[in-house]
Design a protein around this motif. Sequence first.
Motif, short mmCIF file in Angstrom:
data_model
loop_
_atom_site.label_atom_id
_atom_site.label_comp_id
_atom_site.label_asym_id
_atom_site.label_seq_id
_atom_site.Cartn_x
_atom_site.Cartn_y
_atom_site.Cartn_z
N GLY A 140 -17.71 5.61 -9.97
CA GLY A 140 -19.07 5.13 -9.75
C GLY A 140 -20.06 6.24 -9.45
N SER A 141 -19.59 7.46 -9.28
CA SER A 141 -20.51 8.56 -8.97
C SER A 141 -20.17 9.77 -9.85
CB SER A 141 -20.43 8.96 -7.50
OG SER A 141 -19.24 9.68 -7.23
N ARG A 142 -21.17 10.59 -10.09
CA ARG A 142 -20.95 11.81 -10.88
C ARG A 142 -20.00 12.75 -10.16
NH1 ARG A 142 -26.60 11.50 -12.08
NH2 ARG A 142 -26.84 10.77 -14.21
N LEU A 143 -20.16 12.87 -8.83
CA LEU A 143 -19.29 13.77 -8.07
C LEU A 143 -17.83 13.39 -8.25
CD1 LEU A 143 -18.70 16.02 -6.05
CD2 LEU A 143 -19.21 14.40 -4.20
N LEU A 144 -17.51 12.11 -8.12
CA LEU A 144 -16.14 11.66 -8.28
C LEU A 144 -15.65 11.91 -9.70
CD1 LEU A 144 -13.60 10.26 -7.26
CD2 LEU A 144 -14.69 8.05 -7.76
N ALA A 145 -16.46 11.58 -10.69
CA ALA A 145 -16.06 11.76 -12.09
C ALA A 145 -15.84 13.23 -12.42
CB ALA A 145 -17.11 11.15 -13.01
N VAL A 146 -16.73 14.10 -11.96
CA VAL A 146 -16.59 15.54 -12.24
C VAL A 146 -15.35 16.09 -11.53
CG1 VAL A 146 -17.62 17.82 -11.81
CG2 VAL A 146 -19.00 15.98 -12.78
N ALA A 147 -15.12 15.67 -10.29
CA ALA A 147 -13.93 16.11 -9.56
C ALA A 147 -12.66 15.71 -10.31
CB ALA A 147 -13.93 15.52 -8.15
N LEU A 148 -12.62 14.47 -10.78
CA LEU A 148 -11.46 14.00 -11.54
C LEU A 148 -11.34 14.74 -12.87
CD1 LEU A 148 -11.81 10.23 -10.69
CD2 LEU A 148 -9.96 11.75 -9.94
N GLY A 149 -12.47 15.00 -13.53
CA GLY A 149 -12.45 15.75 -14.79
C GLY A 149 -11.90 17.15 -14.60
N VAL A 177 -7.50 29.65 -14.41
CA VAL A 177 -8.69 28.80 -14.41
C VAL A 177 -8.32 27.34 -14.13
CG1 VAL A 177 -10.58 27.92 -15.86
CG2 VAL A 177 -9.97 30.35 -15.94
N ALA A 178 -7.22 26.87 -14.70
CA ALA A 178 -6.79 25.48 -14.48
C ALA A 178 -6.52 25.24 -13.00
CB ALA A 178 -5.54 25.17 -15.30
N ASP A 179 -5.84 26.18 -12.35
CA ASP A 179 -5.53 26.03 -10.93
C ASP A 179 -6.81 26.00 -10.09
OD1 ASP A 179 -2.82 26.18 -11.60
OD2 ASP A 179 -2.74 28.34 -11.28
N ALA A 180 -7.75 26.89 -10.41
CA ALA A 180 -9.02 26.93 -9.68
C ALA A 180 -9.79 25.62 -9.86
CB ALA A 180 -9.86 28.11 -10.14
N ALA A 181 -9.75 25.06 -11.07
CA ALA A 181 -10.43 23.79 -11.33
C ALA A 181 -9.78 22.65 -10.55
CB ALA A 181 -10.43 23.48 -12.83
N ILE A 182 -8.46 22.66 -10.47
CA ILE A 182 -7.77 21.62 -9.71
C ILE A 182 -8.17 21.69 -8.24
CG2 ILE A 182 -5.50 20.86 -8.88
CD1 ILE A 182 -4.43 21.69 -11.73
N VAL A 183 -8.21 22.89 -7.68
CA VAL A 183 -8.61 23.04 -6.28
C VAL A 183 -10.06 22.57 -6.09
CG1 VAL A 183 -9.09 24.74 -4.47
CG2 VAL A 183 -6.95 24.86 -5.76
N ALA A 184 -10.96 22.97 -7.00
CA ALA A 184 -12.36 22.54 -6.91
C ALA A 184 -12.45 21.02 -7.03
CB ALA A 184 -13.20 23.21 -7.98
N GLY A 185 -11.64 20.43 -7.89
CA GLY A 185 -11.64 18.98 -8.04
C GLY A 185 -11.16 18.26 -6.78
N VAL A 186 -10.15 18.80 -6.14
CA VAL A 186 -9.67 18.20 -4.88
C VAL A 186 -10.75 18.30 -3.81
CG1 VAL A 186 -7.98 18.44 -3.01
CG2 VAL A 186 -7.22 18.52 -5.40
N VAL A 187 -11.45 19.43 -3.75
CA VAL A 187 -12.57 19.55 -2.80
C VAL A 187 -13.63 18.49 -3.12
CG1 VAL A 187 -14.48 21.04 -2.07
CG2 VAL A 187 -12.18 21.99 -2.28
N GLY A 188 -13.92 18.28 -4.39
CA GLY A 188 -14.87 17.24 -4.80
C GLY A 188 -14.40 15.85 -4.38
N LEU A 189 -13.10 15.56 -4.52
CA LEU A 189 -12.56 14.26 -4.08
C LEU A 189 -12.76 14.07 -2.58
CD1 LEU A 189 -9.18 13.91 -6.02
CD2 LEU A 189 -11.34 12.75 -6.48
N ILE A 190 -12.52 15.13 -1.82
CA ILE A 190 -12.69 15.04 -0.36
C ILE A 190 -14.15 14.79 -0.03
CG2 ILE A 190 -12.58 16.36 1.79
CD1 ILE A 190 -10.03 17.72 0.55
N LEU A 191 -15.05 15.55 -0.66
CA LEU A 191 -16.48 15.36 -0.41
C LEU A 191 -16.92 13.95 -0.78
CD1 LEU A 191 -17.92 18.78 -1.60
CD2 LEU A 191 -17.66 17.97 0.75
#
Length: 171
Positions: free
Chosen positions: A88-97, A134-148
């Motif tokens: 329902g939010s861009r933040l959640l969708a981008v984090a999951l992406g 890069v994949a690992d860094a994106a996964i970490v950034a995505g998890v931070v996005g999920l938390i936020l």
Amino acid sequence: MTPFRSGLAALLATLVLDQASKLWLYFGTDLVLTQPWRLAPFADFVVVWNRGVSYGLFQQEGGLGRWLLVGISLAAAIGLSVWMVRAGSRLLAVALGLIVGGALGNAIDRAAYGAVFDFVHLHAGTWSWYVFNVADAAIVAGVVGLILDSLRPVGRSPHADVSEDRTHPQA
């Protein structure tokens, strides 16, 4: 842009950047022969083949373990993609992406080479962090996005204005 399209853009950007960086460093340079490449006093490019998961855990030497990890990555990517479609939010969708793009990037490596190509090594003095890509860094950034995203108030749009409630006019 809808949340899903934002998430899809993050997924595709992550996947392309991850695979392009790995292919260029491994096949387009002599990093394998001349490593480490010092980028900064705290960062090097190196070649590490990770046959396990994060931090080198669960190292797999046989074919069964390799394909089991590929299957788990693909199953996680499918499940998270379904969640991304419903986000329902861009933040959640981008984090999951970001997470899905990273999972797919590492699954491609594991399927093609039997291991994930990691190349960024961060360190300071005697302290050394794990080697990642890069994949690992994106996964970490995505998890931070999920938390936020989980810390945001539920049930209220960030643009909602309570003064415009027209269903219950003031008497």
